[in-house]
Design a protein around this motif. Sequence first.
Motif, PDB file in Angstrom:
ATOM      1  N   GLY A   1       0.616  -1.110  -0.200  1.00 24.42           N
ATOM      2  CA  GLY A   1      -0.188  -0.763   0.222  1.00 24.42           C
ATOM      3  C   GLY A   1       0.658   0.959   0.041  1.00 24.42           C
ATOM      4  O   GLY A   1       0.267   2.626   0.011  1.00 24.42           O
ATOM      5  N   LYS A   2       2.223   1.064  -0.350  1.00 31.35           N
ATOM      6  CA  LYS A   2       2.665   2.248  -0.920  1.00 31.35           C
ATOM      7  C   LYS A   2       3.781   2.739  -1.987  1.00 31.35           C
ATOM      8  O   LYS A   2       3.638   1.586  -2.882  1.00 31.35           O
ATOM      9  CB  LYS A   2       3.951   1.885   0.542  1.00 31.35           C
TER      10      LYS A   2
ATOM     11  N   LEU B   1      -0.101   4.967   0.746  1.00 28.85           N
ATOM     12  CA  LEU B   1      -1.547   5.451  -0.470  1.00 28.85           C
ATOM     13  C   LEU B   1      -2.539   6.417   0.551  1.00 28.85           C
ATOM     14  O   LEU B   1      -3.289   7.077  -0.289  1.00 28.85           O
ATOM     15  CB  LEU B   1      -1.221   3.964  -0.698  1.00 28.85           C
ATOM     16  N   LYS B   2      -2.251   5.265   1.757  1.00 25.97           N
ATOM     17  CA  LYS B   2      -4.102   6.117   2.256  1.00 25.97           C
ATOM     18  C   LYS B   2      -3.515   7.314   2.774  1.00 25.97           C
ATOM     19  O   LYS B   2      -4.327   8.252   3.404  1.00 25.97           O
ATOM     20  CB  LYS B   2      -4.277   5.193   3.902  1.00 25.97           C
TER      21      LYS B   2
ATOM     22  N   GLY C   1      -3.285   9.654   0.338  1.00 22.72           N
ATOM     23  CA  GLY C   1      -2.427  10.166  -0.830  1.00 22.72           C
ATOM     24  C   GLY C   1      -3.688  11.552  -0.837  1.00 22.72           C
ATOM     25  O   GLY C   1      -3.286  12.475  -1.481  1.00 22.72           O
TER      26      GLY C   1
ATOM     27  N   PHE D   1       0.419   6.326  -8.737  1.00 22.56           N
ATOM     28  CA  PHE D   1      -0.565   6.420  -8.542  1.00 22.56           C
ATOM     29  C   PHE D   1      -2.294   5.784  -9.765  1.00 22.56           C
ATOM     30  O   PHE D   1      -3.011   4.774  -8.823  1.00 22.56           O
ATOM     31  CB  PHE D   1      -1.451   7.119  -7.991  1.00 22.56           C
TER      32      PHE D   1
ATOM     33  N   ALA E   1      -1.822   1.670  -9.284  1.00 21.42           N
ATOM     34  CA  ALA E   1      -2.600   1.010  -7.715  1.00 21.42           C
ATOM     35  C   ALA E   1      -4.572   1.402  -7.715  1.00 21.42           C
ATOM     36  O   ALA E   1      -5.004   1.364  -7.219  1.00 21.42           O
ATOM     37  CB  ALA E   1      -2.494   2.197  -6.431  1.00 21.42           C
TER      38      ALA E   1
ATOM     39  N   VAL F   1      -5.587   4.337  -9.014  1.00 26.69           N
ATOM     40  CA  VAL F   1      -6.224   5.926  -8.814  1.00 26.69           C
ATOM     41  C   VAL F   1      -6.427   6.136  -9.870  1.00 26.69           C
ATOM     42  O   VAL F   1      -5.151   7.016 -10.679  1.00 26.69           O
ATOM     43  CB  VAL F   1      -5.398   6.492  -7.383  1.00 26.69           C
TER      44      VAL F   1
ATOM     45  N   ASP G   1      -8.984   4.399   1.612  1.00 31.81           N
ATOM     46  CA  ASP G   1      -7.832   3.223   1.625  1.00 31.81           C
ATOM     47  C   ASP G   1      -6.459   3.891   0.888  1.00 31.81           C
ATOM     48  O   ASP G   1      -5.859   3.583   0.432  1.00 31.81           O
ATOM     49  CB  ASP G   1      -7.725   1.766   1.768  1.00 31.81           C
ATOM     50  N   LYS G   2      -7.290   4.906  -0.712  1.00 31.93           N
ATOM     51  CA  LYS G   2      -6.287   5.122  -1.138  1.00 31.93           C
ATOM     52  C   LYS G   2      -7.523   6.340  -1.928  1.00 31.93           C
ATOM     53  O   LYS G   2      -9.298   5.524  -1.969  1.00 31.93           O
ATOM     54  CB  LYS G   2      -6.203   4.843  -2.590  1.00 31.93           C
TER      55      LYS G   2
END
Length: 521
Positions: free
Chosen positions: A5-6, A27-28, A30, A55, A58, A60, A265-266
């Motif tokens: 998650g990074k 990411l959380k 972001g 991103f 991920a 996003v 979470d993102k």
Amino acid sequence: MLQDGKLFIGASRNPDDSINRPEYLDLKFGNRHGLITGATGTGKTVTLQILAEAFSNAGVPVFCSDIKGDLSGIAAMGEPKDFLLKRAEQIGLSPYDFQEFPVIFWDLYGEKGHRVRATIAEMGPLLLARLMNATEAQEGVLNIAFKIADEGGLPLLDLKDLQAMLNYMGEHAGEISNQFGFVSKSSVGSLQRGLLVLEQQGAEHFFGEPALKISDIMRVTNDGRGAISVLAADKLMMNPRLYATFLLWLLSELFEELPEVGDPDKPKLVFFFDEAHLLFADAPKVLIERVEQVVRLIRSKGVGVYFVTQNPLDVPETVLAQLGNRVQHALRAYTPREQKAVKTAADTFRPNPAFDCATVITTLGTGEALVSTLEGKGAPSMVERTLIRPPASRLGPVTEEERKKVIAVSPVAEMYDEDFDRESAYEILAARAKQAADQEAAKRQPEEKQQQGEDDSAAGRWTLPGFGNDRNDDAGPAPRKRTSGYQRETVVEAAMKSVARTVASQVGRALVRGILGSLRR
């Protein structure tokens, strides 16, 4: 590179230039906003590119501006160049894989991407006033125009709608002033001239329909990657006020339309605002307050805003305080203002006892930056001197052919490329004006018929009231009327009468002289 998650940004360096550890953006966090600053040529665009890539991978969606055309390369596969391979080896990026990303090209002018439009009503009076550099009085007139349009069912969609509304206000300034407050014709005229300037600068391409749907910049592909919306801004930058106003409008639309999501979470979307100094330069206080409000509250909508500019002093302190993720490239420190910028940038970081921030900022190489991101419970990490990772996509612009291919297979292909001009304020006001003119003409019709009858009775000859023969030659004898004894006569008749009068006068004088002479004798 995504790990637990990074997002992988690069690797930090020790004072002896050895690699310390990898640097990540959680990411959380972001959506906690960020700042990318640095002098020209220090690597800001590449940092923006690698963050957009991360991103996207991920899941996003990303929106960013392409100021110089270089960022368009994110749509193409990267190429193994020597300096990129060397950087990957330095920071331990193995394997260094190349990839292309799902990109949607946009362009206000429709030349290098899909057309982007907004309606006048969506823009609102505050942003329009900013765009037109309006005075306080002129902004008041704009507010009244929007009020009248709302109450009168007059959709304001494009420039000609607003022009028609201002024309209407100028013609009825007295009545409007009595109801809504003073509206001067000079203010209306100034706004009309401002619209003309906007039209000459190409703003007519932006205002209209179909308007951009927020959902189309928040797309996710079938393979789970976030689509990267790239706005072609090289031509748009010739009108920097329009550029800044458009991006602020887009942020405002995101703020208005998206629901509250708390701390996801993102992020739902990451928004990069390049050349951010244009947003705040000479901006009125009310506008800066609006930006501060949007930046503060849009985080809860799941949107992260990253300002990209040369100098941290370009961003007001009230906004700067809300930017938790920082990437600071090299700054120059030759002038007092530059020295102040270096000190400001250094003071915003959590200090690292291993080096002095203010000193290091002026010695950073290209592609190197001071990085501090949020970690743990949202506290900023200790600042680290970091080598930014190389991009996976192409470093440099795509060709025109490559751009056309991307546009052709875009998920929004043909959705925004044709203008749509439905009935709005311009057409409605024009129809009302025509109806009023027809009603006025109907009122005058009996008088015109009467006048036409008089013209016909005189056989087209001009007469003064009370003189001459008013009968219709084809209507038969008319009743005898008393006249003043004056009859119309021809030129010959008048000449003969004149001669007769002259002769009679001469004869009369001769007779008188003869009679008087005989009396003397």
